[in-house]
Enzyme design. Structure first.
Site, short mmCIF file in Angstrom:
data_model
loop_
_atom_site.label_atom_id
_atom_site.label_comp_id
_atom_site.label_asym_id
_atom_site.label_seq_id
_atom_site.Cartn_x
_atom_site.Cartn_y
_atom_site.Cartn_z
N LEU B 43 0.75 -1.21 -0.15
CA LEU B 43 -0.04 0.03 -0.15
C LEU B 43 0.95 1.13 0.01
CD1 LEU B 43 -2.66 -0.82 2.54
CD2 LEU B 43 -2.96 -0.77 -0.11
N ALA B 44 1.67 1.53 1.04
CA ALA B 44 2.67 2.48 1.02
C ALA B 44 3.55 2.77 -0.39
CB ALA B 44 3.63 2.39 2.25
N GLY B 45 4.24 1.53 -0.75
CA GLY B 45 5.08 1.86 -1.94
C GLY B 45 4.38 2.07 -3.26
N SER B 284 -10.00 -13.22 11.57
CA SER B 284 -10.33 -11.63 11.54
C SER B 284 -10.87 -11.43 13.27
CB SER B 284 -11.41 -11.07 10.82
OG SER B 284 -11.75 -10.08 11.45
N ARG B 333 -5.99 -6.10 21.63
CA ARG B 333 -5.48 -7.36 21.16
C ARG B 333 -4.13 -7.81 22.29
NH1 ARG B 333 -4.36 -5.77 14.70
NH2 ARG B 333 -6.47 -6.12 14.10
N HIS B 404 1.98 -10.53 14.42
CA HIS B 404 1.22 -10.19 13.13
C HIS B 404 1.86 -9.01 12.79
CE1 HIS B 404 -2.23 -9.33 10.86
NE2 HIS B 404 -2.62 -8.41 11.61
N ARG B 438 -0.58 -1.54 17.76
CA ARG B 438 -1.57 -0.83 16.65
C ARG B 438 -3.11 -1.21 16.66
NH1 ARG B 438 -3.42 -2.73 12.32
NH2 ARG B 438 -1.97 -4.61 11.88
N LEU B 444 -3.82 -0.19 7.15
CA LEU B 444 -4.06 0.27 6.09
C LEU B 444 -4.07 1.62 5.80
CD1 LEU B 444 -6.79 -2.45 4.89
CD2 LEU B 444 -4.35 -2.62 4.83
#
Lengths: 250, 640
Positions: B43-45, B284, B333, B404, B438, B444
């Site tokens: 996504l970033a690249g 999930s 989490r 993760h 996070r 994302l």
């Protein structure tokens, strides 16, 4: 369990290649198919033989990297899964298993079970996008889309670009892959502006890459791990006709 | 060198706007005179490469996969957060900022996180315009759902494949620029070093993974968007090829590495089934909305899911509901993971390995009916059945935590520049936005924020001060870097020992999981440091890498990556030892409350730990960036 594997070995793209048999033993039914090949590769490495090269990455059925024809079927005997999701409990002790790469002129073998699928990237580059730059997009809710349409576009967009459709087709046609992207963007208002030029360019590129023609046998749909429907091919036929009668690309 | 985070002055909400105005611009006609390298196409690249090419820069894009579309962002399931407030439930940029800071246990920078929340809305607009098929309501507008750590519904999603759809959106934008000739793509190519000339990053050395050819690429700036380092644990939810090599080699060239001990262990993954296991699959977080987590009150070794059905209620311990009545099964989490470990350590774990707990849907099915559950989680239940062979509609799932995500990464300033001029780090590769933990659906958001909406502005500020001259790749610095890369490869090939790369990697993973995993203590960390050194030494004496460089060679690729993990692992231990407090995913057993919860020590550890490489075999030097909190009040998290 104990198995005999018949694996396609090919040193590089110019090598002729051929099948080679390997015995593997003490395979647990809980192993994934790729973990079974990992076991073989560890053994080969200890023996000083080149391990079997195969493409794989996410190992959870979404990246589309893994690509093996197992006993004549892309991604193996089970429906709607990729090779990495296949587990050894689908096989029996003493089985012979034949493992080959995707076979298609447009997907040349790189090494062993690895093929070059960059033709798919070039099909997308030919028009598989909406031509907008970053910035300046309107508020997301200014483009309402009926749920039914959004859902159908998502069905098409679920394609992982693995190439099983090509491997399954007797003509090695890339019609299911190509139509999935065209159909997604044809269904959505965002794709409307370029719908005619998109279908023309992408179909042209698909043919240019050396994929065969579609004869509607439906093998692609049957083997697609994401169950992409032939409906999208039908839609693309209509899109193509509509584009041709109004074409500016003559 | 004193770390300068370059956070702009002024009120929090105005920093980014003012900064965008104050930084230098490159004239549109001059952009084509600059070359930019982008490593990684997640996504970033992909979003960075596409956006920079649209602006007019010449971009070279590299990935180790056969196609940019396969980067591991594709595997993200749940969704992407944004502060749109479409559901009218009281969300705002400030609330998203606040939740993210708190969720990160107050170990991230206020200014960066605020900017992230600020651009989150642009991301959704951008992706919809690209044709990303987000889930919609019957009225045709976008649907939202809720996720852990938030009391509003701000998560946008595309079935259970949000990462895939966002990545394909960025990939399509990238493809358009490739077709235009503004981006040159190098798939199946791995970056092995960054080249620094006169203190500035001026290019990279790469290996063609098909032919083995080592070559150099020159540019005016280099962007790393190469993801996280979770695979240091061997077993993780990361893709098999995900690695730290690009970031680590940049670190050895002078880029500081920040908070390496901050790793996220996700509570709901399918447990390990045996030694053959190659990777772990996430289920999930949304499952915890309806599933109840339990283990037997008394140890019952080897208890199977089928047998579990007949265990009477009074013999079950729904330990999250018991310990955290307010949040129950929906604790964050890190808390859920730690508790699963605790009950398994007590011997109450289930399944063949004793390293699993039950996630039970029987009550939800009784209450809502099987159809409703199928509608909500059908694809996840199918996936579970595929892998595990059990039917979760009839018997409880077995789950266990797994590595993760890594919150740590290359240190960057507000402009996303590392401590090397002209070298930037984006997405999971940097450390900046998630603190010590996070929140779900925020990875994302960060990847796309960095690529679409931050770097296109901040890179201009740097390039505007650069001369147009290109450095030829036969420059001495490139030659030298190539020679070093070749020597390292030859060294790996020369060892010709008797243990495979995977055997070393598994050994390292076990040490990391046992001592640097969900709970850490001083004694264990000391042992880990020693063991890692032993494994590393043994690796360089006994590793068996077959074949040669001038061909496709998967074991050689892996060997290089594992060699780097063996170095990074030690730094993770050093960092975990330095931080004697518990915060987020970093749980130091010495620092807990009376009830066994994580205890932060704000007056001593409210800093970013940035590590500086000091040379082969030498301890790294620690520099601290103090975290200032002007807009939020630090509180101890409680979910009771």
């Amino acid at each position: 369990m104990n198995l005999t594997l018949h694996i396609w070995r090919q040193k590089n793209s110019t090598d002729k290649g051929g099948f080679k048999a390997y015995e593997v033993s003490n395979i647990s039914p809980d192993m994934s198919f790729l973990e079974m090949i990992d076991v073989l590769n560890e053994e080969l490495t200890h023996k000083g033989e080149d391990p079997v090269h195969f493409d794989h990455d996410c190992r959870e059925g979404i990246c589309g990297t893994c690509s093996m024809v197992i006993n004549g079927r892309p991604h193996g005997p089970k429906q709607a899964i990729t090779t990495c999701q296949l587990h050894m409990r689908s096989f029996n002790d003493g089985d012979d298993i034949t493992i080959e790469p995707w076979r298609a002129k447009a997907f040349p073998v790189v090494k062993d079970l690895i093929v070059d699928r960059s033709a798919f990237d070039r099909i997308i580059q030919a028009g598989g996008y909406v031509s907008i730059n970053t910035g300046g997009a309107p508020d997301a809710n200014e483009i309402p889309i009926p749920k039914r349409i959004a859902d159908e576009a998502m069905d098409a967009a679920a394609c992982i670009g693995c190439g099983a459709c090509v491997a399954a087709c007797k003509n090695a046609s890339a019609m299911l892959f190509t139509s999935a992207k065209i159909s997604q963007l044809a269904l959505l208002p965002q794709g409307n502006t370029e719908r005619h030029s998109r279908v023309e360019k992408m179909i042209w590129q698909m043919e240019e890459e050396g994929f065969g023609a579609c004869t509607n046998t439906g093998a692609c749909e049957a083997e697609c791990p994401k169950e992409i429907s032939l409906v999208h091919i039908a839609r693309v036929h209509r899109e193509y006709m509509a584009a041709k009668v109004s074409s500016h690309n003559v | 060198m004193a770390l300068d985070s370059k956070i702009p002055a002024g009120p929090l909400a105005e920093k980014w706007t003012k900064h965008k105005f104050n930084i230098k611009l490159v004239n549109p006609a001059n952009k084509r005179k600059y070359d930019v390298i982008v490593v990684g196409t997640g996504l970033a690249g992909a979003s960075a490469a596409a956006s920079l090419a649209e602006l007019g820069y010449n971009v070279k894009s590299f990935c180790y996969q056969d196609s940019p579309r396969r980067a591991h962002s594709i595997a993200a399931q749940g969704g992407i957060n944004a502060a749109k407030n479409y559901p009218n439930d009281g969300d705002s940029i400030f609330r998203l900022f606040y939740d993210t800071i708190k969720g990160g246990d107050y170990r991230s920078r206020e200014a960066n996180v605020y900017r992230l929340a600020e651009v989150s809305n642009n991301i959704i607009d951008q992706c919809v315009a690209q044709g990303v098929p987000f889930a919609r309501e019957y009225g045709g507008l976008l649907d939202n759902r809720s996720f852990g750590g938030a009391q509003v519904s701000r998560t946008f999603y595309a079935r259970g494949q949000t990462g895939q759809q966002l990545l394909l959106g960025a990939y399509s934008a990238l493809s358009r620029q490739i077709a235009k000739g503004k981006v040159e793509l190098f798939p199946r190519t791995e970056m092995l070093d960054v080249v620094i000339i006169e203190g500035k990053a001026r290019g990279i050395v790469v290996r063609d993974l098909v032919t083995g050819k080592i070559s150099s690429h020159s540019a005016h700036a280099v962007l790393l968007a190469t993801g996280g380092y979770g695979n240091v644990f061997y077993l993780s939810t990361n893709a098999m090829g995900a690695n730290a090599t690009a970031a680590w080699r940049a670190h050895k060239k002078g880029a500081y590495f920040a908070n390496p001990c901050f790793t996220q262990i996700h509570p709901t993954c399918i447990p390990v089934s045996g030694d053959h296991q190659s990777k772990l699959t996430l289920m999930s977080e949304s499952l915890r909305n309806d599933g109840r987590i339990w283990v037997p009150k008394k140890a019952m070794p080897g208890l199977t899911a089928k047998e579990a059905v007949s265990i009477p209620e009074e013999e079950r311990d729904y330990y999250l509901e018991r310990r955290y009545p307010a949040f129950g099964n929906l604790v964050p989490r890190d808390v859920a993971s730690r508790n699963a470990k605790m009950v398994c350590d007590e011997g109450r774990g289930v399944g063949a390995t004793g390293q699993a707990v039950f996630l039970d849907f029987a009550d939800a099915i009784k209450r809502l009916g099987e159809d409703v559950i199928r509608d909500k989680y059908g694809n996840l239940f199918d996936m579970y059945r595929q892998i595990q062979g059990d039917n979760p509609y009839e018997v409880p799932m077995m789950i266990y935590p797994a590595v993760h995500y890594t919150m740590g990464g290359l240190w960057v300033d507000y402009n996303l520049m590392t401590t090397i001029d002209g070298l930037y780090a984006l997405g999971e590769c940097n450390f900046s936005d998630h603190g010590a933990n996070r929140l779900g659906a925020s990875a994302l958001m960060q990847g796309l924020a960095d690529g679409y909406f931050v770097i296109p502005y901040t890179i201009g500020d740097y390039l505007a001060g650069m001369a147009y001259d290109k450095v030829p790749t036969d420059h001495e610095a490139f030659r030298q870097a190539e020679d070093e890369v070749k020597e390292k490869i030859n060294k790996l090939l020369r060892v010709n020992g008797d243990k495979t790369v995977d055997e070393f990697h598994k050994e390292l993973g076990k040490v990391m999981w046992d001592y640097v995993g969900m709970a850490r203590n001083e004694e264990g960390l000391k042992i880990a440091k020693e063991k890692i050194r032993e494994i590393r030494e043994s690796f360089w004496q006994n590793v068996k890498v077959l074949g040669d460089n001038e061909e496709m060679n998967l074991s050689l690729e892996k060997a290089g990556r594992v060699a780097d993990f063996l170095e990074l692992a030690e730094l993770m231990v050093d960092d975990a030892r330095d931080r004697k407090e518990s915060c987020g995913g970093h749980f130091r057993e010495e620092s807990q409350t009376e009830e066994g919860e994580a205890k932060r020590i704000d007056d001593q550890y409210s800093y970013v730990a940035a590590w500086k490489y000091q040379g082969e075999g030498r301890e790294e030097a620690l520099e601290k960036e103090t975290l200032e909190f002007e807009n939020v009040k630090l509180t101890q998290r409680s979910y009771k």
